[in-house]
Scaffold this active site. Sequence first.
Site, PDB file in Angstrom:
ATOM      1  CD  GLU A   1      -3.091  -1.008   2.182  1.00 21.63           C
ATOM      2  OE1 GLU A   1      -4.244  -1.423   2.085  1.00 21.63           O
ATOM      3  OE2 GLU A   1      -2.785  -0.266   3.271  1.00 21.63           O
TER       4      GLU A   1
ATOM      5  CD  GLU B   1      -4.261  -6.012   2.781  1.00 23.66           C
ATOM      6  OE1 GLU B   1      -2.983  -5.853   2.766  1.00 23.66           O
ATOM      7  OE2 GLU B   1      -5.144  -5.239   3.705  1.00 23.66           O
TER       8      GLU B   1
END
Length: 650
Positions: free
Chosen positions: A143, A305
């Site tokens: 991320e 995710e």
Amino acid sequence: MTYLGVDYYPEHWPEQMIDEDLQGIKDMGANIIRIGEFAWHLMEKEEGAFDFSYFDRVIDKAKQHGLDVMFGTPTATFPAWLAQKHPSILSENENGNTRVFGGRRQYCFNSDKYRQYAAGITEKLVQHYKNEEAIVSWQIDNEFGHEGSDMCYCDQCHGDFHQYLENKYESVDQLNDEWGTIFWGQTYNDFSEIPIPKPTVTTHNPTLKLEWARFRSASVNGFTHQMTAIVNEHKGSHQTVTTNVSGGFFDKWFDHEENVKPMDFVSYDNYPVWGGLEKPIPPEAIAMTHDFNRGLLDQNYWIVEELMGAQGHDVIGYLPRPNQAKMWSYQAFAHGCSNMLYFRWRGMTKGAEQFCYGVVDHDNVYGRKYKEVQSLFSEIKEYDELLNAEIKSDVAVLYDYDNIWSWRSQIQSKDFDFNEELLRLYRPFYRKNTNIDVIPASRDLSTYKVVLVPVMQLMDDALASRLRTFAEEGGTVIFSYRAGLKGKDNNIRLGEVLPGPVRDLIGARVEEIESLTAAHQLELQGEGAFAEVPAHISVWRDLLVPEQAETLYSYQDQFYKEYAAVTKNTFGKGNVYYVGGGLSEEALEKIAADVTSDCGIETIESERDVEVYRRHIGGDSYLFLMNHSDKEKSYGNEKLGPFESRIVKG
Ligand code: GLA
Ligand code: ZN
């Protein structure tokens, strides 16, 4: 083969639990685990002492359980010994405070020291596993730029910013001229005098702020591409490369399309609710995130995710209801996700994320969530080919990060939010259940029938002329307010009547403007077919004088009755709409109904909160049905319980 799995952190548990965990994961229907993205210290306890034996054991066990592996390169969380030896790697906030060791991602993207050590662990790790058959994919870092980590105001960044400007501008005089530093006597004699936009009295020069944003993007993407090049150089040919994009991508200081360019595919982390939120973000907002990620490389993507349990660091909130997380998974698959991993196998008992709940909770009981994932995996496996089928859309929404950054540094209306303004044009077409691409404005438009252009205040002549050609050749363009106000230098064009470079397309001019608040709603009067459709405008208004265009809505308040608020212009073989402010939903849904029928775009009528997404494979077509509400709903003969979802032929 569709990959279905979970994010597993074996290093968080006693080693003797791993086999039991992997068996539980396998029994759930998984065929892949993601590991390692936060485990740098475990692989390099001291400088240069690389040891991968722990993950060698984990991967052997995974293979025994028939599980493949996505491995994360661990540069999002560096070891304490590195921060102690080289504190210069730590990033600084705008007040010059060092972001101390103890969180994550607190490195400076421009730190040569950090790039050196990050390159070291990445190279050693990938070399070690290049022939490992079970490792099918590498996730670069984790991320990028999330949680404010894309911003750093350290001296290293300041110096590199000067270099960036010197490389871009022929001379400091050219910069002075372009930036308009004559204003407030800010003329620079040398690049070294130029500040970075730390707090000051009033505010910084708009073009400095835009260049700083571009520099931040170059910093994040430069680091990403350096690490990706190392992985691509050393990885096995059977291994792919990706990185996981986090939510809030329009609130980041880096261009995501540029960021993922060297990747084999995009991965996304889908959290429709996070932290203290009382309820999930709306269905259309979730859908838009999927269309954005599919648009980055213009291909289907992974979710590495997917939320199953409630999430938060110090504050948590809404608990996804039974079947709701499963429904969000179906929605993701509908919009182009082709492989999915849930975050995370079991909630951690220690550390900052004790309240980021997983598929299995701290009690290690395989409960409701485990069964929900198991049912999703067993159902979705049947649609392997369909999930990989290409998605074609007639409608596209355009965005441009320069434009987004220019709005972020001068929001003009206190309630302006770029994400909301994009959704304002996206929502009515989403509710027609028509496929929508969310793409960079630089993309080819020729395959689309409708192009939505939300609040594109920064617009160069190149974009204006591509939109002109698109409309001339029969396309429909829908602009919203402040279109064409500025050039790519973030300056307003002198002597140009707005909407500037697209005035001819729009067939109207902006005579005056007014910044409104979200609560300040101005009633409008519909004309013709819009006369019975109530509407109001808030956040912003352009006062329009139609030139060639027809008025769809006009203002009703004192002094401004003769001004148009929404116009439609026939241009060439196409149509061009201008929405001169924050227009209310009903009016936009009428426009979407007209546009989809005029352009012969397939729409599917459904109850509110019932999302229907058609996918094609070969000559067959399937419908993904998602009930986003906690009420009984139906679509045709299909009864959908609260948050129920399924795929039907049709
Ligand atoms: C993000 C991160 C994960 C974890 C989860 C928690 O998406 O990538 O490491 O922090 O959120 O929800
Ligand atoms: Zn820095």
